[in-house]
Scaffold this motif. Structure first.
Motif, PDB file in Angstrom:
ATOM      1  N   ALA A 101      54.507   7.070  45.593  1.00 58.47           N
ATOM      2  CA  ALA A 101      53.935   6.850  46.926  1.00 58.47           C
ATOM      3  C   ALA A 101      54.890   7.348  48.007  1.00 58.47           C
ATOM      4  CB  ALA A 101      53.611   5.376  47.134  1.00 58.47           C
ATOM      5  N   ALA A 102      56.179   7.100  47.834  1.00 62.44           N
ATOM      6  CA  ALA A 102      57.176   7.591  48.793  1.00 62.44           C
ATOM      7  C   ALA A 102      57.260   9.105  48.738  1.00 62.44           C
ATOM      8  CB  ALA A 102      58.537   6.965  48.518  1.00 62.44           C
ATOM      9  N   TYR A 103      57.209   9.673  47.532  1.00 56.48           N
ATOM     10  CA  TYR A 103      57.266  11.127  47.392  1.00 56.48           C
ATOM     11  C   TYR A 103      56.062  11.797  48.055  1.00 56.48           C
ATOM     12  CZ  TYR A 103      56.948  15.773  45.495  1.00 56.48           C
ATOM     13  OH  TYR A 103      56.812  17.140  45.385  1.00 56.48           O
ATOM     14  N   ASP A 104      54.892  11.217  47.889  1.00 52.58           N
ATOM     15  CA  ASP A 104      53.669  11.811  48.438  1.00 52.58           C
ATOM     16  C   ASP A 104      53.727  11.981  49.959  1.00 52.58           C
ATOM     17  OD1 ASP A 104      52.565  12.096  45.927  1.00 52.58           O
ATOM     18  OD2 ASP A 104      51.307  10.298  46.079  1.00 52.58           O
ATOM     19  N   LYS A 105      54.570  11.218  50.625  1.00 54.56           N
ATOM     20  CA  LYS A 105      54.689  11.318  52.088  1.00 54.56           C
ATOM     21  C   LYS A 105      55.325  12.637  52.530  1.00 54.56           C
ATOM     22  CE  LYS A 105      54.725   6.397  52.688  1.00 54.56           C
ATOM     23  NZ  LYS A 105      54.080   5.739  53.743  1.00 54.56           N
ATOM     24  N   ILE A 106      55.891  13.396  51.593  1.00 56.00           N
ATOM     25  CA  ILE A 106      56.452  14.699  51.941  1.00 56.00           C
ATOM     26  C   ILE A 106      55.375  15.608  52.538  1.00 56.00           C
ATOM     27  CG2 ILE A 106      56.140  15.813  49.688  1.00 56.00           C
ATOM     28  CD1 ILE A 106      58.935  17.111  50.145  1.00 56.00           C
ATOM     29  N   ALA A 107      54.126  15.397  52.126  1.00 58.86           N
ATOM     30  CA  ALA A 107      53.016  16.215  52.629  1.00 58.86           C
ATOM     31  C   ALA A 107      52.817  16.065  54.134  1.00 58.86           C
ATOM     32  CB  ALA A 107      51.732  15.852  51.890  1.00 58.86           C
ATOM     33  N   GLU A 108      53.348  15.003  54.700  1.00 58.52           N
ATOM     34  CA  GLU A 108      53.203  14.756  56.139  1.00 58.52           C
ATOM     35  C   GLU A 108      54.307  15.411  56.962  1.00 58.52           C
ATOM     36  OE1 GLU A 108      53.063  10.496  56.494  1.00 58.52           O
ATOM     37  OE2 GLU A 108      51.525  10.341  54.934  1.00 58.52           O
ATOM     38  N   THR A 109      55.323  15.981  56.314  1.00 59.13           N
ATOM     39  CA  THR A 109      56.448  16.550  57.040  1.00 59.13           C
ATOM     40  C   THR A 109      56.125  17.965  57.532  1.00 59.13           C
ATOM     41  OG1 THR A 109      57.520  17.509  55.085  1.00 59.13           O
ATOM     42  CG2 THR A 109      58.088  15.208  55.649  1.00 59.13           C
ATOM     43  N   GLU A 110      56.720  18.328  58.653  1.00 52.34           N
ATOM     44  CA  GLU A 110      56.505  19.663  59.210  1.00 52.34           C
ATOM     45  C   GLU A 110      57.049  20.746  58.290  1.00 52.34           C
ATOM     46  OE1 GLU A 110      54.560  20.569  61.783  1.00 52.34           O
ATOM     47  OE2 GLU A 110      54.059  18.431  61.752  1.00 52.34           O
ATOM     48  N   ILE A 111      58.192  20.493  57.639  1.00 55.41           N
ATOM     49  CA  ILE A 111      58.771  21.524  56.778  1.00 55.41           C
ATOM     50  C   ILE A 111      57.876  21.781  55.567  1.00 55.41           C
ATOM     51  CG2 ILE A 111      60.281  19.999  55.431  1.00 55.41           C
ATOM     52  CD1 ILE A 111      61.043  23.613  56.604  1.00 55.41           C
ATOM     53  N   CYS A 112      57.265  20.752  55.033  1.00 55.68           N
ATOM     54  CA  CYS A 112      56.356  20.936  53.903  1.00 55.68           C
ATOM     55  C   CYS A 112      55.124  21.722  54.340  1.00 55.68           C
ATOM     56  CB  CYS A 112      55.952  19.588  53.311  1.00 55.68           C
ATOM     57  SG  CYS A 112      54.962  19.727  51.810  1.00 55.68           S
ATOM     58  N   LYS A 113      54.568  21.402  55.481  1.00 53.70           N
ATOM     59  CA  LYS A 113      53.402  22.134  55.994  1.00 53.70           C
ATOM     60  C   LYS A 113      53.754  23.596  56.253  1.00 53.70           C
ATOM     61  CE  LYS A 113      51.391  18.005  58.027  1.00 53.70           C
ATOM     62  NZ  LYS A 113      51.018  17.311  59.259  1.00 53.70           N
ATOM     63  N   LYS A 114      54.952  23.831  56.757  1.00 54.27           N
ATOM     64  CA  LYS A 114      55.418  25.203  57.003  1.00 54.27           C
ATOM     65  C   LYS A 114      55.561  25.953  55.673  1.00 54.27           C
ATOM     66  CE  LYS A 114      59.187  27.702  59.266  1.00 54.27           C
ATOM     67  NZ  LYS A 114      60.458  27.571  60.000  1.00 54.27           N
ATOM     68  N   TRP A 115      56.121  25.285  54.646  1.00 54.53           N
ATOM     69  CA  TRP A 115      56.276  25.896  53.325  1.00 54.53           C
ATOM     70  C   TRP A 115      54.913  26.240  52.729  1.00 54.53           C
ATOM     71  CZ3 TRP A 115      59.916  28.213  50.640  1.00 54.53           C
ATOM     72  CH2 TRP A 115      59.712  28.440  49.278  1.00 54.53           C
ATOM     73  N   TRP A 116      53.981  25.313  52.827  1.00 55.43           N
ATOM     74  CA  TRP A 116      52.640  25.565  52.301  1.00 55.43           C
ATOM     75  C   TRP A 116      52.010  26.787  52.962  1.00 55.43           C
ATOM     76  CZ3 TRP A 116      50.283  19.980  52.563  1.00 55.43           C
ATOM     77  CH2 TRP A 116      50.779  19.207  51.500  1.00 55.43           C
ATOM     78  N   ALA A 117      52.153  26.896  54.288  1.00 55.88           N
ATOM     79  CA  ALA A 117      51.592  28.042  55.005  1.00 55.88           C
ATOM     80  C   ALA A 117      52.252  29.346  54.542  1.00 55.88           C
ATOM     81  CB  ALA A 117      51.753  27.860  56.509  1.00 55.88           C
ATOM     82  N   TYR A 118      53.532  29.288  54.276  1.00 57.25           N
ATOM     83  CA  TYR A 118      54.283  30.444  53.786  1.00 57.25           C
ATOM     84  C   TYR A 118      53.812  30.867  52.400  1.00 57.25           C
ATOM     85  CZ  TYR A 118      58.605  32.940  52.301  1.00 57.25           C
ATOM     86  OH  TYR A 118      59.520  33.845  51.841  1.00 57.25           O
ATOM     87  N   MET A 119      53.469  29.907  51.555  1.00 62.59           N
ATOM     88  CA  MET A 119      53.074  30.192  50.183  1.00 62.59           C
ATOM     89  C   MET A 119      51.574  30.479  50.032  1.00 62.59           C
ATOM     90  SD  MET A 119      55.931  30.136  48.658  1.00 62.59           S
ATOM     91  CE  MET A 119      55.449  30.195  46.942  1.00 62.59           C
ATOM     92  N   ALA A 120      50.764  30.062  50.976  1.00 64.32           N
ATOM     93  CA  ALA A 120      49.308  30.185  50.857  1.00 64.32           C
ATOM     94  C   ALA A 120      48.812  31.605  50.567  1.00 64.32           C
ATOM     95  CB  ALA A 120      48.630  29.623  52.103  1.00 64.32           C
ATOM     96  N   PRO A 121      49.411  32.652  51.123  1.00 69.80           N
ATOM     97  CA  PRO A 121      48.891  33.993  50.837  1.00 69.80           C
ATOM     98  C   PRO A 121      49.060  34.452  49.375  1.00 69.80           C
ATOM     99  CG  PRO A 121      50.207  34.021  52.854  1.00 69.80           C
ATOM    100  CD  PRO A 121      50.417  32.688  52.192  1.00 69.80           C
ATOM    101  N   ILE A 122      49.917  33.790  48.614  1.00 71.33           N
ATOM    102  CA  ILE A 122      50.171  34.267  47.254  1.00 71.33           C
ATOM    103  C   ILE A 122      49.654  33.330  46.161  1.00 71.33           C
ATOM    104  CG2 ILE A 122      52.148  35.639  48.012  1.00 71.33           C
ATOM    105  CD1 ILE A 122      53.994  33.568  46.668  1.00 71.33           C
ATOM    106  N   MET A 123      49.063  32.205  46.563  1.00 70.52           N
ATOM    107  CA  MET A 123      48.555  31.275  45.551  1.00 70.52           C
ATOM    108  C   MET A 123      47.300  30.576  46.046  1.00 70.52           C
ATOM    109  SD  MET A 123      51.546  28.345  45.822  1.00 70.52           S
ATOM    110  CE  MET A 123      51.031  27.501  44.356  1.00 70.52           C
ATOM    111  N   LYS A 124      46.510  30.082  45.119  1.00 70.49           N
ATOM    112  CA  LYS A 124      45.296  29.366  45.500  1.00 70.49           C
ATOM    113  C   LYS A 124      45.688  28.138  46.305  1.00 70.49           C
ATOM    114  CE  LYS A 124      42.504  30.949  41.651  1.00 70.49           C
ATOM    115  NZ  LYS A 124      41.706  30.560  40.473  1.00 70.49           N
ATOM    116  N   SER A 125      45.061  27.997  47.465  1.00 69.93           N
ATOM    117  CA  SER A 125      45.412  26.913  48.385  1.00 69.93           C
ATOM    118  C   SER A 125      44.162  26.239  48.932  1.00 69.93           C
ATOM    119  CB  SER A 125      46.235  27.472  49.553  1.00 69.93           C
ATOM    120  OG  SER A 125      47.398  28.100  49.081  1.00 69.93           O
TER     121      SER A 125
END
Length: 104
Positions: free
Chosen positions: A62-86
C-alpha cells in the motif's frame, strides 16, 4: 516483505531503447523507488515477444503503490509511454502475477 511480479509489453523495435533508459535511470526516480520501499527490483525481457517480467520486493504494498502519485513517477511514465503499451495516464499496461511458489 512483500514480493510483487508483473508483466508489461514493449512496442516492437524498442528493446535497446528500453534497456538504455533503465541503464540511465534518473536519480530522482531511483530515490522515489527506494523511499517507497522498493528493493531487489529486476526487469527481464523475453526478446521473442517484447514482454517484460518485473519483480520487486516492498516493505508494504500500500505504501509502495503511492509512488504512482509522485510527479517523478508520472514524468517517468510519460517518458516511457512512446516505447511501451501504456494506459491513458501513461502508466504501463501491466498484468499482475499471482505467486504460486516460493523457496526460502
Amino acid at each position: 516483505m512483500e514480493r510483487i511480479a508483473c508483466i508489461m509489453y514493449l512496442y516492437p523495435g524498442n528493446q535497446f531503447e528500453y534497456q538504455k533508459r533503465h541503464q540511465e535511470l534518473w536519480p530522482e526516480m531511483k530515490q522515489a523507488l527506494k523511499e517507497h520501499g522498493a528493493s531487489n527490483y529486476s526487469i527481464f525481457l523475453d526478446q521473442e515477444t517484447d514482454t517484460l517480467f518485473a519483480y520487486l520486493e516492498v516493505d508494504n504494498k500500500a505504501a509502495y503503490d503511492k509512488i504512482a502519485e509522485t510527479e517523478i513517477c508520472k514524468k517517468w511514465w510519460a517518458y516511457m509511454a512512446p516505447i511501451m503499451k501504456s494506459n491513458a495516464d501513461n502508466s504501463p499496461v501491466a498484468k499482475d502475477l499471482k505467486q504460486v511458489f516460493y523457496l526460502a
